[in-house]
Write a protein that holds these residues in place. Sequence first.
Motif, PDB file in Angstrom:
ATOM      1  N   THR A   1       0.825  -1.251  -0.100  1.00 56.71           N
ATOM      2  CA  THR A   1      -0.069   0.055  -0.165  1.00 56.71           C
ATOM      3  C   THR A   1       1.048   1.124   0.082  1.00 56.71           C
ATOM      4  O   THR A   1       1.753   1.306   0.681  1.00 56.71           O
ATOM      5  CB  THR A   1      -0.893   0.075   1.099  1.00 56.71           C
ATOM      6  N   TRP A   2       0.392   2.182  -0.730  1.00 56.75           N
ATOM      7  CA  TRP A   2       1.224   3.618  -0.823  1.00 56.75           C
ATOM      8  C   TRP A   2       0.021   4.726  -0.612  1.00 56.75           C
ATOM      9  O   TRP A   2      -1.078   4.132  -1.230  1.00 56.75           O
ATOM     10  CB  TRP A   2       1.795   3.846  -1.805  1.00 56.75           C
ATOM     11  N   GLN A   3       0.187   5.606   0.219  1.00 54.98           N
ATOM     12  CA  GLN A   3      -0.574   6.704   0.323  1.00 54.98           C
ATOM     13  C   GLN A   3       0.189   8.162   0.509  1.00 54.98           C
ATOM     14  O   GLN A   3       1.240   8.097   0.884  1.00 54.98           O
ATOM     15  CB  GLN A   3      -1.422   6.305   1.274  1.00 54.98           C
ATOM     16  N   ASP A   4      -0.786   9.005   0.039  1.00 52.96           N
ATOM     17  CA  ASP A   4      -0.168  10.510   0.393  1.00 52.96           C
ATOM     18  C   ASP A   4      -1.576  11.202   1.045  1.00 52.96           C
ATOM     19  O   ASP A   4      -2.490  10.605   1.303  1.00 52.96           O
ATOM     20  CB  ASP A   4       0.475  11.077  -0.607  1.00 52.96           C
ATOM     21  N   GLU A   5      -1.406  12.536   0.774  1.00 52.53           N
ATOM     22  CA  GLU A   5      -2.733  13.230   1.335  1.00 52.53           C
ATOM     23  C   GLU A   5      -3.818  13.165   0.553  1.00 52.53           C
ATOM     24  O   GLU A   5      -4.861  13.613   1.022  1.00 52.53           O
ATOM     25  CB  GLU A   5      -2.257  14.621   1.760  1.00 52.53           C
ATOM     26  N   LYS A   6      -3.672  12.881  -0.808  1.00 45.81           N
ATOM     27  CA  LYS A   6      -4.844  12.526  -1.972  1.00 45.81           C
ATOM     28  C   LYS A   6      -5.167  11.215  -2.011  1.00 45.81           C
ATOM     29  O   LYS A   6      -6.430  11.034  -2.635  1.00 45.81           O
ATOM     30  CB  LYS A   6      -4.382  13.327  -3.150  1.00 45.81           C
ATOM     31  N   LEU A   7      -4.426  10.161  -2.297  1.00 43.11           N
ATOM     32  CA  LEU A   7      -4.681   8.966  -2.565  1.00 43.11           C
ATOM     33  C   LEU A   7      -4.383   7.969  -1.532  1.00 43.11           C
ATOM     34  O   LEU A   7      -3.280   8.064  -0.903  1.00 43.11           O
ATOM     35  CB  LEU A   7      -3.766   8.790  -3.771  1.00 43.11           C
ATOM     36  N   THR A   8      -5.046   6.803  -1.797  1.00 39.25           N
ATOM     37  CA  THR A   8      -4.517   5.513  -0.988  1.00 39.25           C
ATOM     38  C   THR A   8      -4.513   4.609  -2.195  1.00 39.25           C
ATOM     39  O   THR A   8      -5.468   4.351  -2.641  1.00 39.25           O
ATOM     40  CB  THR A   8      -5.398   5.272   0.239  1.00 39.25           C
ATOM     41  N   VAL A   9      -3.289   4.024  -2.219  1.00 37.54           N
ATOM     42  CA  VAL A   9      -3.388   2.970  -3.502  1.00 37.54           C
ATOM     43  C   VAL A   9      -3.001   1.731  -2.791  1.00 37.54           C
ATOM     44  O   VAL A   9      -1.841   1.437  -2.002  1.00 37.54           O
ATOM     45  CB  VAL A   9      -2.027   3.234  -4.352  1.00 37.54           C
ATOM     46  N   ARG A  10      -3.786   0.502  -3.302  1.00 36.48           N
ATOM     47  CA  ARG A  10      -3.382  -0.664  -2.684  1.00 36.48           C
ATOM     48  C   ARG A  10      -3.206  -1.734  -4.098  1.00 36.48           C
ATOM     49  O   ARG A  10      -3.939  -1.844  -5.236  1.00 36.48           O
ATOM     50  CB  ARG A  10      -4.560  -1.493  -1.908  1.00 36.48           C
ATOM     51  N   ALA A  11      -2.146  -2.248  -3.932  1.00 33.93           N
ATOM     52  CA  ALA A  11      -1.844  -3.113  -5.309  1.00 33.93           C
ATOM     53  C   ALA A  11      -2.299  -4.691  -4.808  1.00 33.93           C
ATOM     54  O   ALA A  11      -2.055  -5.260  -3.895  1.00 33.93           O
ATOM     55  CB  ALA A  11      -0.032  -3.310  -5.262  1.00 33.93           C
ATOM     56  N   PHE A  12      -2.879  -5.117  -5.843  1.00 33.08           N
ATOM     57  CA  PHE A  12      -3.560  -6.588  -5.615  1.00 33.08           C
ATOM     58  C   PHE A  12      -2.614  -7.276  -6.790  1.00 33.08           C
ATOM     59  O   PHE A  12      -1.869  -6.694  -7.887  1.00 33.08           O
ATOM     60  CB  PHE A  12      -4.914  -6.623  -5.925  1.00 33.08           C
ATOM     61  N   GLY A  13      -3.117  -8.547  -7.272  1.00 35.56           N
ATOM     62  CA  GLY A  13      -2.228  -9.463  -8.009  1.00 35.56           C
ATOM     63  C   GLY A  13      -2.833  -9.186  -9.419  1.00 35.56           C
ATOM     64  O   GLY A  13      -3.742  -8.433  -9.781  1.00 35.56           O
ATOM     65  N   SER A  14      -2.318 -10.038 -10.252  1.00 29.81           N
ATOM     66  CA  SER A  14      -2.579 -10.178 -11.720  1.00 29.81           C
ATOM     67  C   SER A  14      -2.538 -11.437 -12.153  1.00 29.81           C
ATOM     68  O   SER A  14      -2.046 -12.579 -11.326  1.00 29.81           O
ATOM     69  CB  SER A  14      -1.604  -9.295 -12.589  1.00 29.81           C
ATOM     70  N   THR A  15      -3.111 -12.078 -13.181  1.00 22.21           N
ATOM     71  CA  THR A  15      -3.093 -13.191 -13.813  1.00 22.21           C
ATOM     72  C   THR A  15      -2.408 -13.504 -14.891  1.00 22.21           C
ATOM     73  O   THR A  15      -2.105 -14.322 -15.910  1.00 22.21           O
ATOM     74  CB  THR A  15      -4.598 -13.791 -14.219  1.00 22.21           C
ATOM     75  N   ASP A  16      -1.352 -12.158 -15.169  1.00 25.64           N
ATOM     76  CA  ASP A  16      -0.249 -12.125 -15.944  1.00 25.64           C
ATOM     77  C   ASP A  16       0.816 -11.663 -15.235  1.00 25.64           C
ATOM     78  O   ASP A  16       1.283 -12.702 -14.340  1.00 25.64           O
ATOM     79  CB  ASP A  16      -0.695 -11.397 -17.140  1.00 25.64           C
ATOM     80  N   ILE A  17       1.416 -10.561 -15.491  1.00 30.53           N
ATOM     81  CA  ILE A  17       2.686 -10.096 -14.630  1.00 30.53           C
ATOM     82  C   ILE A  17       2.004  -8.554 -14.060  1.00 30.53           C
ATOM     83  O   ILE A  17       1.061  -8.161 -14.630  1.00 30.53           O
ATOM     84  CB  ILE A  17       3.685  -9.865 -15.346  1.00 30.53           C
ATOM     85  N   GLY A  18       3.019  -8.337 -13.117  1.00 27.87           N
ATOM     86  CA  GLY A  18       2.567  -7.021 -12.310  1.00 27.87           C
ATOM     87  C   GLY A  18       1.409  -6.939 -11.465  1.00 27.87           C
ATOM     88  O   GLY A  18       1.326  -8.019 -10.906  1.00 27.87           O
ATOM     89  N   VAL A  19       0.549  -5.988 -11.267  1.00 33.76           N
ATOM     90  CA  VAL A  19      -0.362  -5.728 -10.122  1.00 33.76           C
ATOM     91  C   VAL A  19      -1.563  -5.225 -11.085  1.00 33.76           C
ATOM     92  O   VAL A  19      -1.767  -4.765 -12.127  1.00 33.76           O
ATOM     93  CB  VAL A  19       0.170  -5.087  -9.064  1.00 33.76           C
ATOM     94  N   SER A  20      -2.770  -5.281 -10.207  1.00 33.92           N
ATOM     95  CA  SER A  20      -3.993  -4.433 -10.432  1.00 33.92           C
ATOM     96  C   SER A  20      -3.990  -3.401  -9.198  1.00 33.92           C
ATOM     97  O   SER A  20      -3.251  -3.332  -8.328  1.00 33.92           O
ATOM     98  CB  SER A  20      -5.179  -5.298 -10.327  1.00 33.92           C
ATOM     99  N   PHE A  21      -4.643  -2.282  -9.439  1.00 26.60           N
ATOM    100  CA  PHE A  21      -4.503  -1.084  -8.584  1.00 26.60           C
ATOM    101  C   PHE A  21      -5.954  -0.925  -7.919  1.00 26.60           C
ATOM    102  O   PHE A  21      -6.993  -0.762  -8.769  1.00 26.60           O
ATOM    103  CB  PHE A  21      -4.292   0.198  -8.946  1.00 26.60           C
TER     104      PHE A  21
END
Length: 238
Positions: free
Chosen positions: A97-117
């Motif tokens: 998870t990453w956040q600042d004063e405007k956003l909170t972002v959680r990374a979930f998985g993928s069924t290929d490569i990388g992540v979903s947001f």
Amino acid sequence: MILQYIYHSGFVIKGMNFALLIDYYMDTPQRYVHEHFLHFPGKLYIFASHAHPDHFNPEILEWQNERPDIQYILSHDIRHKIQHSMTDIVFLKKGETWQDEKLTVRAFGSTDIGVSFLIDTEGERIFHAGDLNNWHWEEESTPAEVRQSENDWHRELDIIAKATDYIDLAMFPIDPRLGKDYMRGAKEFVKRIHVHRFVPMHCWDQYDKANAFRPFIEATGGQFISVSENDKPYKTQQ
């Protein structure tokens, strides 16, 4: 907020004093990203869900010369694509998870490569799937490969569904290359998680087939946002 479809899996979302660009591959015919997004008078965030060239264009890294306030939020697999040191880059792995004063972002998985947001901002919960989908490829895979793909997909879907039971705005693949059952992943996604507004993506130029998902999402009580080559901005908050 204002949603602007760019191309393939690329979108711009504008908030009160910030704007997000997700999975930039190529600009619109009207050069919306270059003429509008990069000149937006507020904080800029650029996301890339993975390193495939139809989701990550290295051109985005050059834009920091023009807009030093850009905050990059990239999948961890893109790290090896960046040859020089840059500030304001966050690399996320599944579960982080990453956040600042405007956003909170959680990374979930993928069924290929990388992540979903999964992005929370201004009271809206936004999901961008990246290459997360039920990539079953039944017409060209063995039964064992299809079962493995299905299992991988349902495992990731279970994780997301446990984290949230609703999404205000979902951008999810509707890829006709999968063949006759190309909507399967999207159908399973909205059956598990209540989606208020759904936008198809990863459809290349086959907009009619992508937009054919409208009756299904409307039958669940959700709203469908169609995509086309010359999309106009869409106001997500009515």
